[in-house]
Design a protein around this motif. Structure first.
Motif, PDB file in Angstrom:
ATOM      1  N   ASP A   1      23.503 -13.781  -4.046  1.00  0.00           N
ATOM      2  CA  ASP A   1      23.180 -13.110  -5.306  1.00  0.00           C
ATOM      3  C   ASP A   1      24.076 -13.598  -6.427  1.00  0.00           C
ATOM      4  N   GLY A   2      23.534 -13.567  -7.652  1.00  0.00           N
ATOM      5  CA  GLY A   2      24.362 -13.664  -8.839  1.00  0.00           C
ATOM      6  C   GLY A   2      24.997 -12.313  -9.121  1.00  0.00           C
ATOM      7  N   PRO A   3      25.821 -12.221 -10.157  1.00  0.00           N
ATOM      8  CA  PRO A   3      26.526 -10.965 -10.442  1.00  0.00           C
ATOM      9  C   PRO A   3      25.610  -9.761 -10.637  1.00  0.00           C
ATOM     10  N   ASP A   4      24.379  -9.972 -11.138  1.00  0.00           N
ATOM     11  CA  ASP A   4      23.472  -8.839 -11.333  1.00  0.00           C
ATOM     12  C   ASP A   4      22.366  -8.807 -10.278  1.00  0.00           C
ATOM     13  N   GLY A   5      22.502  -9.563  -9.206  1.00  0.00           N
ATOM     14  CA  GLY A   5      21.549  -9.477  -8.102  1.00  0.00           C
ATOM     15  C   GLY A   5      21.737  -8.185  -7.327  1.00  0.00           C
ATOM     16  N   ARG A   6      20.674  -7.733  -6.673  1.00  0.00           N
ATOM     17  CA  ARG A   6      20.741  -6.445  -5.988  1.00  0.00           C
ATOM     18  C   ARG A   6      20.340  -6.537  -4.515  1.00  0.00           C
ATOM     19  N   ASN A   7      20.343  -7.732  -3.953  1.00  0.00           N
ATOM     20  CA  ASN A   7      19.913  -7.877  -2.566  1.00  0.00           C
ATOM     21  C   ASN A   7      20.938  -7.369  -1.557  1.00  0.00           C
ATOM     22  N   ALA A   8      22.175  -7.203  -1.982  1.00  0.00           N
ATOM     23  CA  ALA A   8      23.175  -6.643  -1.073  1.00  0.00           C
ATOM     24  C   ALA A   8      22.770  -5.255  -0.594  1.00  0.00           C
ATOM     25  N   GLU A   9      21.951  -4.545  -1.389  1.00  0.00           N
ATOM     26  CA  GLU A   9      21.505  -3.205  -1.013  1.00  0.00           C
ATOM     27  C   GLU A   9      20.645  -3.229   0.244  1.00  0.00           C
ATOM     28  N   ARG A  10      20.033  -4.379   0.554  1.00  0.00           N
ATOM     29  CA  ARG A  10      19.145  -4.483   1.713  1.00  0.00           C
ATOM     30  C   ARG A  10      19.881  -4.930   2.973  1.00  0.00           C
ATOM     31  N   HIS A  11      21.160  -5.265   2.848  1.00  0.00           N
ATOM     32  CA  HIS A  11      21.870  -5.869   3.962  1.00  0.00           C
ATOM     33  C   HIS A  11      23.227  -5.190   4.180  1.00  0.00           C
ATOM     34  N   ASP A  12      23.849  -5.525   5.284  1.00  0.00           N
ATOM     35  CA  ASP A  12      25.132  -4.910   5.636  1.00  0.00           C
ATOM     36  C   ASP A  12      26.054  -5.989   6.200  1.00  0.00           C
ATOM     37  N   LEU A  13      26.508  -6.862   5.330  1.00  0.00           N
ATOM     38  CA  LEU A  13      27.392  -7.941   5.754  1.00  0.00           C
ATOM     39  C   LEU A  13      28.752  -7.355   6.119  1.00  0.00           C
ATOM     40  N   GLN A  14      29.187  -7.623   7.348  1.00  0.00           N
ATOM     41  CA  GLN A  14      30.458  -7.107   7.840  1.00  0.00           C
ATOM     42  C   GLN A  14      31.343  -8.249   8.342  1.00  0.00           C
ATOM     43  N   LEU A  15      32.632  -8.140   8.071  1.00  0.00           N
ATOM     44  CA  LEU A  15      33.629  -9.042   8.637  1.00  0.00           C
ATOM     45  C   LEU A  15      34.767  -8.200   9.189  1.00  0.00           C
ATOM     46  N   THR A  16      35.287  -8.589  10.345  1.00  0.00           N
ATOM     47  CA  THR A  16      36.496  -7.911  10.808  1.00  0.00           C
ATOM     48  C   THR A  16      37.671  -8.371   9.959  1.00  0.00           C
ATOM     49  N   ARG A  17      38.658  -7.520   9.885  1.00  0.00           N
ATOM     50  CA  ARG A  17      39.835  -7.837   9.089  1.00  0.00           C
ATOM     51  C   ARG A  17      40.506  -9.121   9.589  1.00  0.00           C
ATOM     52  N   ALA A  18      40.561  -9.279  10.901  1.00  0.00           N
ATOM     53  CA  ALA A  18      41.200 -10.464  11.477  1.00  0.00           C
ATOM     54  C   ALA A  18      40.462 -11.739  11.083  1.00  0.00           C
ATOM     55  N   TYR A  19      39.119 -11.705  11.130  1.00  0.00           N
ATOM     56  CA  TYR A  19      38.342 -12.896  10.764  1.00  0.00           C
ATOM     57  C   TYR A  19      38.466 -13.174   9.268  1.00  0.00           C
ATOM     58  N   ASN A  20      38.346 -12.138   8.460  1.00  0.00           N
ATOM     59  CA  ASN A  20      38.430 -12.300   7.017  1.00  0.00           C
ATOM     60  C   ASN A  20      39.761 -12.917   6.598  1.00  0.00           C
ATOM     61  N   ASP A  21      40.832 -12.493   7.234  1.00  0.00           N
ATOM     62  CA  ASP A  21      42.161 -12.981   6.863  1.00  0.00           C
ATOM     63  C   ASP A  21      42.335 -14.469   7.151  1.00  0.00           C
ATOM     64  N   LYS A  22      41.530 -15.014   8.062  1.00  0.00           N
ATOM     65  CA  LYS A  22      41.639 -16.430   8.410  1.00  0.00           C
ATOM     66  C   LYS A  22      40.848 -17.334   7.474  1.00  0.00           C
ATOM     67  N   LEU A  23      39.939 -16.736   6.686  1.00  0.00           N
ATOM     68  CA  LEU A  23      39.099 -17.546   5.802  1.00  0.00           C
ATOM     69  C   LEU A  23      39.880 -18.005   4.573  1.00  0.00           C
ATOM     70  N   PRO A  24      39.551 -19.181   4.061  1.00  0.00           N
ATOM     71  CA  PRO A  24      40.179 -19.625   2.805  1.00  0.00           C
ATOM     72  C   PRO A  24      39.841 -18.667   1.669  1.00  0.00           C
ATOM     73  N   ALA A  25      40.788 -18.477   0.767  1.00  0.00           N
ATOM     74  CA  ALA A  25      40.574 -17.563  -0.358  1.00  0.00           C
ATOM     75  C   ALA A  25      39.355 -17.969  -1.174  1.00  0.00           C
ATOM     76  N   ALA A  26      39.107 -19.283  -1.297  1.00  0.00           N
ATOM     77  CA  ALA A  26      37.968 -19.762  -2.088  1.00  0.00           C
ATOM     78  C   ALA A  26      36.647 -19.293  -1.515  1.00  0.00           C
TER      79      ALA A  26
END
Length: 275
Positions: free
Chosen positions: A219-244
């Motif tokens: 989505d762009g900043p005003d996209g609304r498709n996140a409302e249809r989904h439930d993207l989840q990351l564990t804290r451990a996995y998220n912390d390993k991803l590059p900040a970019a």
């Protein structure tokens, strides 16, 4: 995983393709070995999803959609941070784009031809403002042949409007889409980007092989498709991803992954095409 870099891709060609035909592709973006691994992992996730209530969403006879936890795929970060993906998202959606969906479609043997449709109602930003604010990326895990139910798309129809059902054009309009239709036969390693508003359909799979395709929704900043989904990351996995990459993920950070129940039902696809 290489850092995000996208200067080698032409912004004008990206914009022209997605605002014109409504679909573009990058051939050979990934190795066949990478795609083999992706396909093996999708097969495992599909079996798991079908074993629990609400895990796999039917989109017609023997045709399914499954939303997944990104970290269950070893190649998620490499896909999400691919330079072409970043270039396309930045060009069309701007620097603050957000990845909101990870999943896959599987038209199995016996899947029927779908009616012409778009994946959701056209938002006012597109219908009135003539601006795309979301994109869908697809990666096939097999070399697509004509008998495997390839996608057909009607180029330039992301701007179409009609009375009645906002996702399914009336039968009287189908002749135009039949005349414009282009059949897509991507090969292992290719990745495409399209507006999910561009009119398209899956064709009948008359082969003995499924045609899985990985889906990444953005989505762009005003996209609304996140409302249809439930993207989840564990804290451990998220912390390993590059900040970019973390900066472009619209997700919930959880200690333990929670089961996903598919929510983006498209009732008009359940019976296949009538025309």
């Amino acid at each position: 995983m290489l850092p995000i870099a996208s200067e080698q891709y032409d912004v004008a060609a990206i914009m022209g393709g997605l605002y014109g035909d409504g679909i573009i592709a990058c051939q050979g973006a990934f190795s066949r070995a990478f795609i083999d691994q992706l396909g093996d992992e999708i097969a495992v996730l599909f079996a798991e999803a079908r074993s629990r209530p609400g895990g796999a969403l039917e989109r017609g006879p023997n045709r399914y959609y499954v939303e997944i936890h990104p970290e269950r795929l070893s190649g998620f970060a490499a896909i999400a941070a691919h330079p072409w993906v970043h270039a396309v998202c930045s060009a069309v959606l701007g620097p603050h784009y957000q990845i909101v969906e990870a999943g896959f479609d599987i038209p199995g043997p016996g899947a029927m031809r779908q009616p012409w449709h778009r994946d959701f109602s056209t938002p006012p930003e597109t219908l009135i403002g003539r601006r795309l604010n979301s994109l869908a990326f697809n990666i096939t895990t097999v070399d697509v042949q004509d008998d495997m139910g390839p996608l057909e798309i009607a180029p330039g129809t992301q701007w179409d409007d009609w009375p009645g059902d906002p996702m399914f054009p009336p039968l009287a309009a189908w002749e135009r889409y039949e005349q414009r239709r282009v059949r897509k036969r991507p090969q292992m390693g290719d990745i495409s980007a399209r507006s999910a508003l561009t009119i398209h359909r899956g064709t009948a799979n008359v082969s003995q092989q499924a045609r899985p395709a990985y889906v990444l929704g953005v989505d762009g900043p005003d996209g609304r498709n996140a409302e249809r989904h439930d993207l989840q990351l564990t804290r451990a996995y998220n912390d390993k991803l590059p900040a970019a990459l973390r900066d472009h993920l619209h997700c919930r950070i959880v200690d333990t992954l929670q089961p996903l129940v598919q929510a983006h039902t498209i009732q008009g696809l359940l019976m296949g095409a009538k025309g």
